[in-house]
Design an enzyme around this catalytic site. Structure first.
Site, PDB file in Angstrom:
ATOM      1  N   GLU A   1       1.145  -0.849  -0.021  1.00 42.43           N
ATOM      2  CA  GLU A   1      -0.235   0.110  -0.380  1.00 42.43           C
ATOM      3  C   GLU A   1       0.833   1.337   0.015  1.00 42.43           C
ATOM      4  OE1 GLU A   1      -2.349   0.825   3.659  1.00 42.43           O
ATOM      5  OE2 GLU A   1      -3.693   2.306   2.161  1.00 42.43           O
TER       6      GLU A   1
ATOM      7  N   GLU B   1       4.671   4.757   3.837  1.00 43.71           N
ATOM      8  CA  GLU B   1       4.169   6.023   4.163  1.00 43.71           C
ATOM      9  C   GLU B   1       5.624   7.019   4.314  1.00 43.71           C
ATOM     10  OE1 GLU B   1       1.201   7.761   4.672  1.00 43.71           O
ATOM     11  OE2 GLU B   1       2.450   9.224   5.433  1.00 43.71           O
TER      12      GLU B   1
ATOM     13  N   ASP C   1       9.551   8.012   0.338  1.00 46.87           N
ATOM     14  CA  ASP C   1       8.489   8.837  -0.652  1.00 46.87           C
ATOM     15  C   ASP C   1       8.589   7.764  -1.766  1.00 46.87           C
ATOM     16  OD1 ASP C   1       7.814  10.591  -2.938  1.00 46.87           O
ATOM     17  OD2 ASP C   1       7.997  11.797  -1.169  1.00 46.87           O
TER      18      ASP C   1
ATOM     19  N   ASP D   1      -3.234  11.496  -1.898  1.00 47.89           N
ATOM     20  CA  ASP D   1      -3.662  12.977  -2.288  1.00 47.89           C
ATOM     21  C   ASP D   1      -3.543  13.564  -3.533  1.00 47.89           C
ATOM     22  OD1 ASP D   1      -2.159  12.857   0.863  1.00 47.89           O
ATOM     23  OD2 ASP D   1      -0.586  13.458   0.074  1.00 47.89           O
TER      24      ASP D   1
ATOM     25  N   ASP E   1     -12.435   9.133  -2.676  1.00 50.02           N
ATOM     26  CA  ASP E   1     -13.879  10.370  -2.546  1.00 50.02           C
ATOM     27  C   ASP E   1     -14.087  11.185  -2.846  1.00 50.02           C
ATOM     28  OD1 ASP E   1     -12.173  11.519  -0.050  1.00 50.02           O
ATOM     29  OD2 ASP E   1     -13.483  12.614   0.124  1.00 50.02           O
TER      30      ASP E   1
ATOM     31  N   GLU F   1      -8.866   4.704   7.639  1.00 50.63           N
ATOM     32  CA  GLU F   1      -9.316   5.175   8.320  1.00 50.63           C
ATOM     33  C   GLU F   1      -9.609   6.889   7.519  1.00 50.63           C
ATOM     34  OE1 GLU F   1      -6.088   4.378   8.878  1.00 50.63           O
ATOM     35  OE2 GLU F   1      -5.438   3.772  11.238  1.00 50.63           O
TER      36      GLU F   1
ATOM     37  N   GLU G   1     -11.127   6.030   4.723  1.00 54.70           N
ATOM     38  CA  GLU G   1     -12.686   5.374   4.606  1.00 54.70           C
ATOM     39  C   GLU G   1     -13.646   5.869   4.754  1.00 54.70           C
ATOM     40  OE1 GLU G   1     -12.123   2.512   2.831  1.00 54.70           O
ATOM     41  OE2 GLU G   1     -14.849   1.715   2.352  1.00 54.70           O
TER      42      GLU G   1
HETATM   43  N1  SAM Z   1      -4.490   5.546   3.127  1.00 58.12           N
HETATM   44  C1  SAM Z   1      -4.432   6.326   3.915  1.00 58.12           C
HETATM   45  C2  SAM Z   1      -6.044   6.310   4.408  1.00 58.12           C
HETATM   46  O1  SAM Z   1      -6.613   6.433   3.427  1.00 58.12           O
HETATM   47  O2  SAM Z   1      -6.305   6.562   5.227  1.00 58.12           O
HETATM   48  C3  SAM Z   1      -4.294   7.392   4.276  1.00 58.12           C
HETATM   49  C4  SAM Z   1      -5.001   8.542   3.492  1.00 58.12           C
HETATM   50  S1  SAM Z   1      -3.541  10.261   3.676  1.00 58.12           S
HETATM   51  C5  SAM Z   1      -5.080  10.897   3.050  1.00 58.12           C
HETATM   52  C6  SAM Z   1      -2.468   9.987   2.149  1.00 58.12           C
HETATM   53  C7  SAM Z   1      -1.304   8.788   2.829  1.00 58.12           C
HETATM   54  O3  SAM Z   1      -0.131   8.801   2.032  1.00 58.12           O
HETATM   55  C8  SAM Z   1      -0.614  10.167   4.020  1.00 58.12           C
HETATM   56  O4  SAM Z   1      -0.129   9.866   4.696  1.00 58.12           O
HETATM   57  C9  SAM Z   1       0.597  10.755   3.174  1.00 58.12           C
HETATM   58  O5  SAM Z   1       1.690  10.754   3.655  1.00 58.12           O
HETATM   59  C10 SAM Z   1       0.820   9.626   2.444  1.00 58.12           C
HETATM   60  N2  SAM Z   1       1.539   9.680   0.975  1.00 58.12           N
HETATM   61  C11 SAM Z   1       0.836  10.707  -0.253  1.00 58.12           C
HETATM   62  N3  SAM Z   1       2.159  10.663  -0.689  1.00 58.12           N
HETATM   63  C12 SAM Z   1       2.946   9.961  -0.903  1.00 58.12           C
HETATM   64  C13 SAM Z   1       4.140   9.379  -1.147  1.00 58.12           C
HETATM   65  N4  SAM Z   1       4.919  10.054  -2.593  1.00 58.12           N
HETATM   66  N5  SAM Z   1       5.503   8.818  -0.349  1.00 58.12           N
HETATM   67  C14 SAM Z   1       4.396   7.774   0.335  1.00 58.12           C
HETATM   68  N6  SAM Z   1       3.753   8.511   0.678  1.00 58.12           N
HETATM   69  C15 SAM Z   1       2.891   9.253   0.434  1.00 58.12           C
END
Ligand code: SAM
Length: 217
Positions: free
Chosen positions: A43, A68, A95, A117, A153, A193, A195
């Site tokens: 993921e 993450e 990243d 994001d 969403d 979380e 969702e």
């Molecule tokens: N997947 C989780 C959920 O659905 O509850 C978290 C969603 S949150 C909006 C997006 C997560 O993706 C954040 O914790 C962010 O730090 C991480 N993220 C965004 N771009 C990323 C990247 N290029 N590499 C690793 N993590 C990333």
């Protein structure tokens, strides 16, 4: 996403045995890390890890890797793992822009993207994890039969993702604009979380699944 700085998070992540710190030395060897050989599901942007932890508990025959980039977010997942360790799950604090440095071609069997994001500005479109830029990078990493699953969403991001899937030559296996009222696509769904948060506000959840060009049947 608003990010809270948590004191000590970086140190806790650096010291955690649930976090793999030498991911760049592991392409092609991930299965050796786990107790049993099995498909590898990742993921990207796992957040606090609830989705992957539930999946890993349900599917001990599958090995899961959560990626993450922020230590203050990953810390929550580490704390949950300390309470309920799972031998088939590990984390990377990395990243996704460096993904090819962590995995060998064909090493991954499934990629989950949940509530990624949206990067709403057009000039940032390449950073969206469902952009053609990223899809072209995921394709060689996926094994034969491997697939991508994406939930959000955000309608605009979902429409953009459908277009990207087509433009990158992937095959759409299925999609829905209201996951929780789609019995077929919702079967076995595990809420993340985000969702839970968005659906409790009445927002529909969008989902697509797709396979890269070379594994088309
Ligand atoms: N997947 C989780 C959920 O659905 O509850 C978290 C969603 S949150 C909006 C997006 C997560 O993706 C954040 O914790 C962010 O730090 C991480 N993220 C965004 N771009 C990323 C990247 N290029 N590499 C690793 N993590 C990333």
């Amino acid at each position: 996403m608003r990010l809270k700085h948590i004191k000590g998070a970086e140190e806790a992540v650096a010291l955690s045995s649930y976090v793999i710190h030498d991911a760049k030395e592991r392409p092609g060897t991930w299965n050796r890390l786990f107790d049993s050989q099995g498909p590898i599901h990742i993921e990207i942007g796992m957040g606090k890890g609830r989705f992957l932890m539930e999946l890993a508990a349900q599917n001990p025959q599958i090995n899961y890797i959560g990626i993450e980039r922020y230590s203050s977010v990953l810390l929550r997942a580490i704390q949950k793992m300390e309470e309920e360790p799972l031998p088939n799950l590990c984390f990377l604090c990395e990243d996704a822009s460096e993904l090819e440095q962590f995995f060998a071609p064909g090493e991954i069997n499934r990629i989950y993207l949940n509530f990624s994001d949206p990067w709403p500005k057009a000039r940032h479109a390449r950073r969206r994890l469902t952009s053609v830029n990223y899809l072209n990078r995921y394709a060689p990493l996926l094994a034969e039969g491997g697939q991508l699953e994406f939930k959000t969403d955000n309608e605009a991001l979902f429409d953009f993702s459908l277009e990207s899937v087509e433009e990158a030559g992937w095959k759409l296996l299925g999609y829905t604009r209201d996951l929780h009222n789609d019995p077929q696509m919702n079967a076995g769904n595990i809420m993340t979380e985000y969702e839970e948060k968005f659906s409790s506000r009445g927002n529909p959840i969008y989902k697509l699944t797709a396979i890269p060009p070379r594994v088309r049947s």
